[in-house]
Design a protein around this motif. Structure first.
Motif, short mmCIF file in Angstrom:
data_model
loop_
_atom_site.label_atom_id
_atom_site.label_comp_id
_atom_site.label_asym_id
_atom_site.label_seq_id
_atom_site.Cartn_x
_atom_site.Cartn_y
_atom_site.Cartn_z
N ALA A 42 0.82 -1.21 0.00
CA ALA A 42 0.00 0.00 0.00
C ALA A 42 0.85 1.26 0.00
N TRP A 43 2.08 1.17 0.49
CA TRP A 43 2.91 2.35 0.65
C TRP A 43 4.02 2.43 -0.40
N GLU A 44 3.90 1.67 -1.46
CA GLU A 44 4.85 1.81 -2.56
C GLU A 44 4.45 3.02 -3.40
N PRO A 45 5.40 3.66 -4.08
CA PRO A 45 5.12 4.95 -4.74
C PRO A 45 3.99 4.93 -5.76
N TYR A 46 3.93 3.91 -6.61
CA TYR A 46 2.91 3.92 -7.66
C TYR A 46 1.50 3.79 -7.09
N PRO A 47 1.23 2.84 -6.18
CA PRO A 47 -0.11 2.80 -5.60
C PRO A 47 -0.47 4.08 -4.85
N ILE A 48 0.51 4.69 -4.19
CA ILE A 48 0.22 5.94 -3.48
C ILE A 48 -0.22 7.01 -4.46
#
Length: 147
Positions: free
Chosen positions: A130-136
């Protein structure tokens, strides 16, 4: 007109060209010459018109049922009260799409706010998907669209 220098090509560009060729292999020089000839004399490999893009706006990777707050994401059903946000049994792409919040587009305000608050409660700041750049980045955009 900076490329022209007293009727000839700028000397700095000639030096850069020679230095570039000096570091190439013979096969690479021949390939560049063939590419240049094909491109400018025979017009091979050149597309003169834009390619058509076919998109079906009705085709989505999710279905949202408003009656019982049920989401089907890539043919796997979810009920919003019992979403396991950090489920390692699903593929990473599926989990990414769960965290993108694309499905908020079809939600009413009440259900959408419940989903968002549920996500905030169950996803503390850590190293999950959930906290990876693309999903954010996609989640922020979808949350802004929702509000």
């Amino acid at each position: 007109m900076e490329d022209i220098y007293f009727g000839i090509v700028n000397p700095s560009k000639i030096l850069r060209f020679i230095y570039t060729i000096y570091n190439l292999k013979f096969v690479q020089v021949i390939a560049r010459i063939r590419l240049y000839l094909n491109r400018y004399f025979f017009k091979k490999g050149r597309i003169n018109h834009p390619l058509p893009v076919y998109r079906n706006p009705e085709l989505k990777h999710y279905r949202f049922n408003h009656n019982n707050d049920k989401l089907t994401l890539f043919n796997k059903p979810l009920i919003f009260e019992s979403i396991d946000w950090i489920n390692i049994n699903y593929p990473k792409l599926w989990i990414y799409h769960l965290h993108y919040f694309d499905y908020l587009e079809g939600c009413n305000k009440e259900t959408g706010l419940k989903i968002i608050s549920n996500w905030i409660e169950k996803n503390p700041l850590d190293r999950s998907d959930a906290w990876e750049p693309y999903p954010i980045s996609l989640r922020v955009v979808n949350w802004i669209k929702f509000f």
